[in-house]
Design an enzyme around this catalytic site. Structure first.
Site, PDB file in Angstrom:
ATOM      1  N   THR A   8       0.817  -1.210   0.000  1.00 62.54           N
ATOM      2  CA  THR A   8       0.000   0.000   0.000  1.00 62.54           C
ATOM      3  C   THR A   8       0.853   1.263   0.000  1.00 62.54           C
ATOM      4  OG1 THR A   8      -0.058   0.178   2.417  1.00 62.54           O
ATOM      5  CG2 THR A   8      -1.800  -1.150   1.371  1.00 62.54           C
ATOM      6  N   HIS A   9       0.164   2.371  -0.122  1.00 57.26           N
ATOM      7  CA  HIS A   9       0.783   3.678   0.049  1.00 57.26           C
ATOM      8  C   HIS A   9       0.923   3.962   1.548  1.00 57.26           C
ATOM      9  CE1 HIS A   9      -0.989   3.887  -3.973  1.00 57.26           C
ATOM     10  NE2 HIS A   9      -0.026   4.760  -4.244  1.00 57.26           N
ATOM     11  N   GLY A  10       2.057   4.532   1.938  1.00 55.14           N
ATOM     12  CA  GLY A  10       2.266   4.890   3.340  1.00 55.14           C
ATOM     13  C   GLY A  10       2.258   3.688   4.256  1.00 55.14           C
ATOM     14  N   ASP A  66      -4.006  -1.306  -2.038  1.00 57.60           N
ATOM     15  CA  ASP A  66      -5.028  -0.342  -1.665  1.00 57.60           C
ATOM     16  C   ASP A  66      -5.806   0.206  -2.861  1.00 57.60           C
ATOM     17  OD1 ASP A  66      -2.716   1.014  -2.459  1.00 57.60           O
ATOM     18  OD2 ASP A  66      -2.669   2.355  -0.741  1.00 57.60           O
ATOM     19  N   PRO A  72       1.592   0.483  -6.198  1.00 59.75           N
ATOM     20  CA  PRO A  72       1.724  -0.880  -5.653  1.00 59.75           C
ATOM     21  C   PRO A  72       1.019  -1.922  -6.521  1.00 59.75           C
ATOM     22  CG  PRO A  72       1.265   0.658  -3.891  1.00 59.75           C
ATOM     23  CD  PRO A  72       1.075   1.418  -5.179  1.00 59.75           C
TER      24      PRO A  72
END
Length: 145
Positions: A8-10, A66, A72
């Site tokens: 995912t992001h973050g 996500d 991703p």
């Protein structure tokens, strides 16, 4: 046992793993990959590939991301194609990851499900985990109030 990768992001992937472990306890064959601000996208693909290799016990791998068509997800598509050519290994990819989906994936590990069989279950659980509470006022006239 199928392997699970959350990409995912973050810090979302680490947060989902942490929350799932609060619910179901320690996990096995589950890795997280995070894309941080300023990270190289190609390096992200290599992180995803390493995570897949770590959790892969030749029973299949599910990668949960996500957002569809975001970095991703796109890097997982590229890595999946590469792995399919190299090893004939199939990687299942599902976007829109949420906590109910992660918990279902972990439960399916314990049930010895295959990676190709669980994707409908994960999608269904992810959708069913989205609900809305609506406060409905009761009609008190029937009670004489």
């Amino acid at each position: 046992m199928i392997g699970i990768v959350i990409a995912t992001h973050g810090n979302l992937s680490r947060g989902l793993k942490d929350a799932a472990e609060v619910v179901v306890g320690p996990t096995q064959q589950l890795e997280t990959v995070s894309l941080e601000q300023g990270d190289d996208i190609t390096a992200l693909g290599q992180k995803i590939k390493r995570a897949i290799e770590i959790v892969d016990s030749q029973e299949g791998v599910v990668v949960l991301t996500d957002l569809a068509s975001a970095s991703p997800y796109n890097q997982t598509v590229l890595i999946s194609r590469e792995l399919a050519e190299e090893t004939k290994e199939r990687v299942e990819l599902i976007s829109g990851v949420n906590l109910p989906m992660v918990i279902e994936a972990i439960n399916q590990q314990y049930l010895n499900a295959t990676s190709t069989a669980i994707h409908p279950l994960l999608i269904s659980q992810g959708i069913e985990g989205i609900t809305r509470f609506e406060l409905v006022e009761e009609d008190n006239e029937e009670d004489g109030f």
